[in-house]
Design an enzyme around this catalytic site. Structure first.
Site, PDB file in Angstrom:
ATOM      1  N   HIS A  35      -3.236  -5.696   2.304  1.00  0.00           N
ATOM      2  CA  HIS A  35      -2.823  -5.738   3.711  1.00  0.00           C
ATOM      3  C   HIS A  35      -3.294  -7.053   4.317  1.00  0.00           C
ATOM      4  CE1 HIS A  35      -1.631  -1.555   4.522  1.00  0.00           C
ATOM      5  NE2 HIS A  35      -2.639  -1.159   3.767  1.00  0.00           N
TER       6      HIS A  35
ATOM      7  N   CYS B 122       0.820  -1.223   0.000  1.00  0.00           N
ATOM      8  CA  CYS B 122       0.000   0.000   0.000  1.00  0.00           C
ATOM      9  C   CYS B 122       0.856   1.276   0.000  1.00  0.00           C
ATOM     10  CB  CYS B 122      -0.973  -0.055   1.180  1.00  0.00           C
ATOM     11  SG  CYS B 122      -2.380   1.017   0.942  1.00  0.00           S
TER      12      CYS B 122
HETATM   13  N1  GLN Z   1      -2.111   6.870   2.395  1.00  0.00           N
HETATM   14  C1  GLN Z   1      -2.233   5.938   1.280  1.00  0.00           C
HETATM   15  C2  GLN Z   1      -3.673   5.864   0.718  1.00  0.00           C
HETATM   16  O1  GLN Z   1      -4.607   6.152   1.415  1.00  0.00           O
HETATM   17  C3  GLN Z   1      -1.813   4.546   1.718  1.00  0.00           C
HETATM   18  C4  GLN Z   1      -2.740   3.947   2.757  1.00  0.00           C
HETATM   19  C5  GLN Z   1      -2.230   2.616   3.286  1.00  0.00           C
HETATM   20  O2  GLN Z   1      -1.036   2.352   3.346  1.00  0.00           O
HETATM   21  N2  GLN Z   1      -3.202   1.779   3.750  1.00  0.00           N
HETATM   22  O3  GLN Z   1      -3.839   5.448  -0.416  1.00  0.00           O
END
Ligand code: GLN
Length: 244
Positions: free
Chosen positions: A195, A96
């Site tokens: 994730h 992510c």
């Molecule tokens: N801040 C980034 C987004 O919202 C990554 C979020 C994350 O790592 N879950 O896309």
């Protein structure tokens, strides 16, 4: 080569800042799946201000825009070294927010663009909608073909040039909910929005990454001993196609 004589070095990049939704579980899975085979693991946690040494495998997790901002500057200052590591065959896994920084840039909603380290030809722009939910992906390089996980991002990632996706989205949104793809891969650099953490329920992908890291270190393909993955496979299969 006997697995008990082998070693692998793993670096966890900036876990104090990028470690959302149990991404640490990926490090635990990689480490355990090596140790269960008698493969020694050298582990290093890299924090802000630390120099980045040579490793066989680098992992970086996800995080909110704020944490990404801090890590982006640090990563960018180590960009040349990390690109050299990539070109030397090192394995990278980014989840992510970490994945987004593998590209050329991440443009948050109302802040300055964050420089990525261009490990892969891709870029990310913040979207209006947050994608949250289970994801099933069909790959063309893993057996079984599927990857399962959980996404929570507003970033929309677009792949360019020779960067290939990890696979096709079967359930969920993936990179940008438009092109039907999830994740990215260039050389041995892998990024994904999954994730969960990803690797405990995708043991075949964990072993794929371990094999690549061993091949980078020893210069030859090494057949890994099969582990009893009955519980992991049961978990994986229970999540295939899960939409809620
Ligand atoms: N801040 C980034 C987004 O919202 C990554 C979020 C994350 O790592 N879950 O896309």
């Amino acid at each position: 080569m006997e697995e008990k004589n082998l070693k692998i070095s793993i670096a966890h990049l900036y876990p104090k800042l990028l470690n959302l939704y149990g991404d640490l579980g990926n490090i635990i899975t990689l480490t355990k799946r090596c140790q269960w085979r008698g493969i020694e693991v050298e582990f290093e946690q890299i924090n802000i201000g630390d120099s980045i040494k040579n490793h066989d495998l680098y992992f970086i997790g996800g995080g909110q825009d704020k944490q990404q901002e801090e890590v982006a500057q640090e990563l960018f200052s180590n960009r040349a070294e990390l690109i050299a590591q990539r070109d030397d065959g090192a394995v990278f896994l980014g989840i992510c927010g970490g994945y987004q920084l593998f590209g050329h840039y991440y443009q948050p909603h109302d802040k300055d663009k964050l420089n990525g380290i261009s490990l892969m030809d891709a870029y990310t722009v913040a979207g209006k909608k947050r994608f949250i939910g289970n994801v099933t992906v069909e790959t063309d390089f893993l057996t079984p073909k599927t990857l399962v996980g959980f996404e929570n991002h507003s970033g929309l990632t677009y792949l360019e040039g020779d960067t290939k996706p990890l696979g096709k989205v079967v359930v969920g949104n993936g990179n940008n909910s438009k092109d039907g793809f999830e994740g990215g891969r260039f050389k041995n650099v892998f990024g994904t929005y999954l994730h969960g953490s990803l690797l405990p329920k995708n043991p075949h992908f964990a072993d794929y990454l371990i094999s690549l890291a061993l091949e980078k270190r020893y210069g030859e393909k090494i057949e890994l001993t099969k582990l009893d993955d009955s519980i992991e496979v049961q978990t994986h299969n229970s999540l295939i196609g899960k939409t809620y």
